[in-house]
Scaffold this motif. Sequence first.
Motif, short mmCIF file in Angstrom:
data_model
loop_
_atom_site.label_atom_id
_atom_site.label_comp_id
_atom_site.label_asym_id
_atom_site.label_seq_id
_atom_site.Cartn_x
_atom_site.Cartn_y
_atom_site.Cartn_z
N THR A 90 51.86 76.98 51.49
CA THR A 90 52.26 77.45 50.17
C THR A 90 53.61 78.12 50.29
O THR A 90 54.13 78.32 51.41
N SER B 134 50.02 82.56 48.12
CA SER B 134 48.64 82.15 48.37
C SER B 134 47.71 82.96 47.48
O SER B 134 48.12 83.92 46.82
N HIS B 135 46.44 82.59 47.46
CA HIS B 135 45.48 83.30 46.63
C HIS B 135 45.19 84.70 47.15
O HIS B 135 44.46 85.46 46.50
N HIS B 136 45.74 85.08 48.31
CA HIS B 136 45.58 86.44 48.83
C HIS B 136 46.57 87.41 48.22
O HIS B 136 46.49 88.61 48.46
N ARG C 131 37.83 80.62 46.29
CA ARG C 131 38.67 80.30 45.16
C ARG C 131 39.20 78.88 45.29
O ARG C 131 39.52 78.43 46.37
N SER D 8 41.55 75.60 45.33
CA SER D 8 42.92 75.36 45.76
C SER D 8 43.48 74.15 45.06
O SER D 8 42.75 73.26 44.64
N PRO E 200 46.79 76.59 48.18
CA PRO E 200 45.81 77.34 47.41
C PRO E 200 46.43 77.90 46.13
O PRO E 200 47.62 78.12 46.05
N ALA E 201 45.57 78.15 45.17
CA ALA E 201 46.04 78.76 43.93
C ALA E 201 46.42 80.21 44.19
O ALA E 201 45.82 80.91 44.97
N ALA E 202 47.46 80.67 43.49
CA ALA E 202 47.97 82.03 43.69
C ALA E 202 47.35 82.97 42.68
O ALA E 202 47.38 82.74 41.49
N THR E 203 46.79 84.05 43.15
CA THR E 203 46.26 85.09 42.28
C THR E 203 46.59 86.42 42.92
O THR E 203 46.71 86.53 44.14
N SER F 205 46.28 90.20 44.42
CA SER F 205 45.25 90.95 45.13
C SER F 205 45.74 92.35 45.37
O SER F 205 46.92 92.65 45.25
#
Length: 655
Positions: A53, A58-60, A152, A154, A164-167, A169
């Motif tokens: 990514t 990243s989703h982290h 989650r 991706s 992966p999808a970005a969210t 945190s």
Amino acid sequence: MSEPVKLYVYDLSNGMAKQMSLQLTGRQIDGIWHTSIVVFGKEIFYGQGINVTAPGQSHHGNPLHIVDLGTTAIDEETFNEYLEEMREHYTADKLAHRCSGSDFNCNSFTNDCAAFLTGGSIPDFIQDLPSDFLSTPFGAALRPTIDAMYRRPSRTMPSPLSRPAATPSSASPNPDLAASILQAVADQAQQGRLPTIPSPSTTPLQATESLVAPFHSVTNSASLQTLLRTHRAVVVNFSDLITCPPCRVIAPVYEQLALDKGVKTSSGVGAAFAKIDLSTLPGKTLGAEWSVRVMPTFMFFLDGKKISEMKGADANELRSQIDLLLFQAYPPHLHASLSLPAMQTLSLTPILFIQVPSLDTAANKLASFVDSTQWPANTSQSRDEVKHVLFKTILPYLKSRSNTPPSSANSILLSSWAKITSTLAEALPLESLFPLVDLWRLALLDSSVSTWCAAGLQSAPKTIPITVFLSKVTSSAANAPRAYLLTLLRLLSNAFSSRVLAPQLLLGQIRASMTAVLVPTLLHKDASVRTAAASLVFNAAAFLQKGRVEAVRNGGSGKKDIEDEDWEVEMTSAVVEAIDREKMNEDVVHRLTACLGCLLRFSPFYESQMSSLLEVLQARLILKGKLVKGGCGENGVSKKDIRKLIEEIAEKLCP
């Protein structure tokens, strides 16, 4: 042209590990680390397979730390070829984030990448997590948070790898979440619902299928050297589960040994267990480097040096070799060979003060003190507000504790009670505070209250009643009113009823404040105060002893992070002096002697400090003096079990 290489570090526990690990496991764990490599404008990490990514997308979310690993002279095309080769090893079905292992494979992956790109490794603090951490109640409570990070969805990139999808945190611990996790852990412990490891006879061990076991996965020389450098004892298994039947036979045995004998949170003792997969090209390269010609081959390392090697799938020999390695790495404490029947039968259950006073009388007395005191003008709460909380909230809760099942206090009630406690501590003279202290003494027997206090001591310690009450007497405990000292010592003793609150009393400033009260009260002129002080110091020493006994059972005398040499020397000196001066109360002598035994037995400081200190203090003569006429009472200690304990500690633990 050289290219910078960065390590992005995320904490999967969102701050919970740093906030609560020490009090719940006896060992400070600052984070449950997920890492990724950032190079050539991309962030690469291992999750559902190898993922790529944009950095920080990243989703982290945003990384907690960014570590500079140096630069690489390897070009991007060569690195991409390496990643494609590594996909054979780091596949989606080998994800280890949900196991109870000592190393998460995301960190093995980044360590391998760092070695390939720079010849170095990721930081030592990231690479190792005690092998039983996620099998503890605290680790189990964190599992849903950790698992959610990997469930989650991706999104697919126009690339052979996935993005992966970005969210967003956050790595900031939430006080309410901390309290709820602490409560969940306390409930699990009280109900005996601790996580268990499936038996090989009922559930196939995952080592027969993948890398999701308590192992360090090693794919290059730099990774292996780092592992050897950061662990006293290391066991390495060279095997090929695809083509080698003996490797498959011994695999579940090796996994169970790793679970049983890996690094333990309770003691820090254990071996690091590694797997090198000879079915992959990186594994074959490592096998050739170590001249492996037979599968499986096990190598045993002590302090970075290979001390033995075993070829073949002999389970009994493997167990023997690992036991020998651990014995050499962690020789048993010198007390382990002593016969101490009196100490071994000594109950380490904390001494509690559970008597319930007349709650109406206590509340009315406190209210009368409120009415008779000149109320400070700058106080945030009026007299009426304080009395309203006392009679309409606190008193009904305390009375409801006699119900079946007893009522639990919620955070709103406790926050309100803590607020008026701070107000009263400022408004009332010290001699008028003892009814309030006594009400909290009773409340601390409720796990919901002690759990709330434990969480508060982490996030806002100055607002927690234990801290407030201690702060009133830390500089002048010897001259404090008797009633206040007595109720405070009993309150602190009751705090040891909670497995999540007890460790807090032995850490940092709160330990220093407690000690400032405890040392002079051990010599107080009032017998009731001395009895309460002896109970408190026994509870503290018994808590330490529980951890030490557990450490010895796990294979060594490992020093827990909660141990403190200076404090234990101070307590030992104070307890010996208190025993010497106690001439009348046999119960006090009993509690103090039991405390001394707990401070000494399996002490990590026994040889370096305690032994010589005991000689200087003449501890053996003082203890034996309690057994003769005039030593304690007219004819000395009379009860047989107390005499046996005194004789045993004097003869076997005091030089």
